[in-house]
Design an enzyme around this catalytic site. Sequence first.
Site, PDB file in Angstrom:
ATOM      1  NE  ARG A 165       7.860  -2.633   6.443  1.00  0.00           N
ATOM      2  CZ  ARG A 165       6.935  -2.565   6.785  1.00  0.00           C
ATOM      3  NH1 ARG A 165       5.935  -2.106   5.480  1.00  0.00           N
ATOM      4  NH2 ARG A 165       6.057  -2.849   7.172  1.00  0.00           N
TER       5      ARG A 165
ATOM      6  CE  LYS B 266      -2.015  -1.240   3.857  1.00  0.00           C
ATOM      7  NZ  LYS B 266      -1.350  -1.871   4.624  1.00  0.00           N
TER       8      LYS B 266
ATOM      9  NE  ARG C  11      -4.914  -0.145   8.611  1.00  0.00           N
ATOM     10  CZ  ARG C  11      -3.999  -0.370   8.540  1.00  0.00           C
ATOM     11  NH1 ARG C  11      -3.343  -1.785   7.969  1.00  0.00           N
ATOM     12  NH2 ARG C  11      -3.098   0.669   7.729  1.00  0.00           N
TER      13      ARG C  11
ATOM     14  NE  ARG D 138       6.261  -0.283  10.399  1.00  0.00           N
ATOM     15  CZ  ARG D 138       5.233  -0.269   9.276  1.00  0.00           C
ATOM     16  NH1 ARG D 138       5.060   0.379   8.601  1.00  0.00           N
ATOM     17  NH2 ARG D 138       3.580  -0.971   9.759  1.00  0.00           N
TER      18      ARG D 138
HETATM   19  P1  AP5 Z   1       4.726  -2.018   2.038  1.00  0.00           P
HETATM   20  O1  AP5 Z   1       4.468  -1.095   0.968  1.00  0.00           O
HETATM   21  O2  AP5 Z   1       5.862  -1.058   2.826  1.00  0.00           O
HETATM   22  O3  AP5 Z   1       3.349  -2.647   2.402  1.00  0.00           O
HETATM   23  P2  AP5 Z   1       2.434  -1.774   2.917  1.00  0.00           P
HETATM   24  O4  AP5 Z   1       1.270  -1.958   3.010  1.00  0.00           O
HETATM   25  O5  AP5 Z   1       2.353   0.003   3.279  1.00  0.00           O
HETATM   26  O6  AP5 Z   1       2.398  -2.613   4.227  1.00  0.00           O
HETATM   27  P3  AP5 Z   1       2.917  -1.906   6.250  1.00  0.00           P
HETATM   28  O7  AP5 Z   1       3.452  -2.636   6.680  1.00  0.00           O
HETATM   29  O8  AP5 Z   1       2.570  -0.810   6.109  1.00  0.00           O
HETATM   30  O9  AP5 Z   1       1.188  -1.972   6.479  1.00  0.00           O
HETATM   31  P4  AP5 Z   1       0.359  -1.959   7.698  1.00  0.00           P
HETATM   32  O10 AP5 Z   1      -0.923  -2.020   7.548  1.00  0.00           O
HETATM   33  O11 AP5 Z   1       0.244  -2.995   8.796  1.00  0.00           O
HETATM   34  O12 AP5 Z   1       1.120  -0.354   8.572  1.00  0.00           O
HETATM   35  P5  AP5 Z   1       0.853   0.851   8.544  1.00  0.00           P
HETATM   36  O13 AP5 Z   1       1.725   1.604   9.186  1.00  0.00           O
HETATM   37  O14 AP5 Z   1      -0.053   1.279   7.593  1.00  0.00           O
HETATM   38  O15 AP5 Z   1       5.450  -2.719   1.867  1.00  0.00           O
HETATM   39  C1  AP5 Z   1       5.992  -4.124   2.484  1.00  0.00           C
HETATM   40  C2  AP5 Z   1       7.553  -4.789   1.925  1.00  0.00           C
HETATM   41  O16 AP5 Z   1       7.114  -5.188   0.524  1.00  0.00           O
HETATM   42  C3  AP5 Z   1       8.244  -3.184   1.667  1.00  0.00           C
HETATM   43  O17 AP5 Z   1       9.346  -3.596   1.533  1.00  0.00           O
HETATM   44  C4  AP5 Z   1       8.531  -2.986  -0.111  1.00  0.00           C
HETATM   45  O18 AP5 Z   1       9.584  -2.684  -0.516  1.00  0.00           O
HETATM   46  C5  AP5 Z   1       8.190  -4.575  -0.744  1.00  0.00           C
HETATM   47  N1  AP5 Z   1       7.178  -4.402  -1.548  1.00  0.00           N
HETATM   48  C6  AP5 Z   1       6.142  -3.918  -1.634  1.00  0.00           C
HETATM   49  N2  AP5 Z   1       5.664  -4.037  -3.131  1.00  0.00           N
HETATM   50  C7  AP5 Z   1       6.516  -4.742  -3.412  1.00  0.00           C
HETATM   51  C8  AP5 Z   1       6.721  -5.790  -4.617  1.00  0.00           C
HETATM   52  N3  AP5 Z   1       5.644  -5.600  -5.396  1.00  0.00           N
HETATM   53  N4  AP5 Z   1       7.047  -7.092  -4.832  1.00  0.00           N
HETATM   54  C9  AP5 Z   1       7.788  -7.435  -4.513  1.00  0.00           C
HETATM   55  N5  AP5 Z   1       7.814  -6.708  -2.948  1.00  0.00           N
HETATM   56  C10 AP5 Z   1       7.668  -5.473  -2.812  1.00  0.00           C
HETATM   57  O19 AP5 Z   1       0.100   0.982  10.392  1.00  0.00           O
HETATM   58  C11 AP5 Z   1       0.790   0.152  11.092  1.00  0.00           C
HETATM   59  C12 AP5 Z   1      -0.079   0.468  12.365  1.00  0.00           C
HETATM   60  O20 AP5 Z   1      -0.733   1.470  12.886  1.00  0.00           O
HETATM   61  C13 AP5 Z   1      -1.465  -0.754  12.400  1.00  0.00           C
HETATM   62  O21 AP5 Z   1      -1.213  -2.568  13.065  1.00  0.00           O
HETATM   63  C14 AP5 Z   1      -2.428   0.220  13.811  1.00  0.00           C
HETATM   64  O22 AP5 Z   1      -1.609  -0.409  14.949  1.00  0.00           O
HETATM   65  C15 AP5 Z   1      -1.721   1.741  13.058  1.00  0.00           C
HETATM   66  N6  AP5 Z   1      -3.167   2.457  11.698  1.00  0.00           N
HETATM   67  C16 AP5 Z   1      -2.741   2.092  10.878  1.00  0.00           C
HETATM   68  N7  AP5 Z   1      -3.710   2.984  10.521  1.00  0.00           N
HETATM   69  C17 AP5 Z   1      -4.984   2.178  10.797  1.00  0.00           C
HETATM   70  C18 AP5 Z   1      -6.663   2.186  10.721  1.00  0.00           C
HETATM   71  N8  AP5 Z   1      -6.969   3.140   9.858  1.00  0.00           N
HETATM   72  N9  AP5 Z   1      -6.578   1.713  11.592  1.00  0.00           N
HETATM   73  C19 AP5 Z   1      -6.560   1.672  13.345  1.00  0.00           C
HETATM   74  N10 AP5 Z   1      -4.926   1.979  13.730  1.00  0.00           N
HETATM   75  C20 AP5 Z   1      -4.645   1.882  12.362  1.00  0.00           C
HETATM   76 MG    MG Z   2       3.343   0.796   4.769  1.00  0.00          MG
END
Ligand code: AP5
Ligand code: MG
Length: 224
Positions: free
Chosen positions: A125, A13, A88, A158
């Site tokens: 990552r 994402k 989410r 992270r």
């Molecule tokens: P990356 O682009 O980093 O993936 P991502 O989908 O952004 O994954 P996240 O881990 O950031 O998602 P998340 O939803 O768990 O965490 P968030 O920070 O939103 O890609 C991942 C890896 O793969 C990278 O190394 C990249 O280089 C590689 N990659 C990408 N595309 C690729 C491809 N096509 N092929 C190969 N490799 C590839 O949320 C963190 C925390 O915040 C949550 O757990 C929660 O506690 C809180 N939070 C955030 N939003 C909310 C919400 N709306 N409501 C409640 N709590 C929330």
């Molecule tokens: Mg992310």
Amino acid sequence: MRIIFLGLAGAGKGTQAKVAAEHMGVAFVSSGDLFRFHQAEGTPLGLLAKGYMERGELVPDDVTIKMILERIGQEDAKKGFVLDGFPRTLRQAGALDRALKEGGIDAALYVKVREEELVRRLSDRVSCRRCGTPYQKELLDAQGVRKCPSCGGELYQRPDDQPEVVRRRLQVQRPEIASLVGYYASQGKLTEIEGEQGVEGVAREVSRALSKYASPAKTKRAIS
Ligand code: AP5
Ligand code: MG
Ligand code: ZN
């Protein structure tokens, strides 16, 4: 131009939403990055979010909704935005719909990736502490890169990318994503993106899905 990216942890994402926002000239808004920013600054919201994030659980809806609605009310988001990681939950989706005039968001892109691949990606990552950009550690190591190629910031793993927290995040996110996919599909706004074809391939599919919202010149640039 109001777009959201849906997908489980590690689906890509952040990687795709940032590029899509740049190509379309709209604001990139990531709920995870905003929470990490608040933590780094030591704000009350950051302190509250920290425990949930470290356990791989969702931060409560009320504070999350307030943070995002304030952010998309800012000047740079007036002409549009790409949301990464919000909504989410169905409650968040409902709050977003009510806050937006003219029928809610334009499109929801659901990036689909198998869970084995998600676990592999997250263990490989590293993220930039300053700008939040995620990278594949293996690729950076092979190129001898030690700092964020985009802003020069420090790269780190992270804390929620530890294997047991990754498992919990997937467990928590799975049913919520399924509900949201149903919610936007029933409104005719959902596009599924095949997320396992390398970053460039996914970006091309995203560009195609968004081409009807962009000016022709921008779309061409986004695809080429
Ligand atoms: P990356 O682009 O980093 O993936 P991502 O989908 O952004 O994954 P996240 O881990 O950031 O998602 P998340 O939803 O768990 O965490 P968030 O920070 O939103 O890609 C991942 C890896 O793969 C990278 O190394 C990249 O280089 C590689 N990659 C990408 N595309 C690729 C491809 N096509 N092929 C190969 N490799 C590839 O949320 C963190 C925390 O915040 C949550 O757990 C929660 O506690 C809180 N939070 C955030 N939003 C909310 C919400 N709306 N409501 C409640 N709590 C929330
Ligand atoms: Mg992310
Ligand atoms: Zn950076």
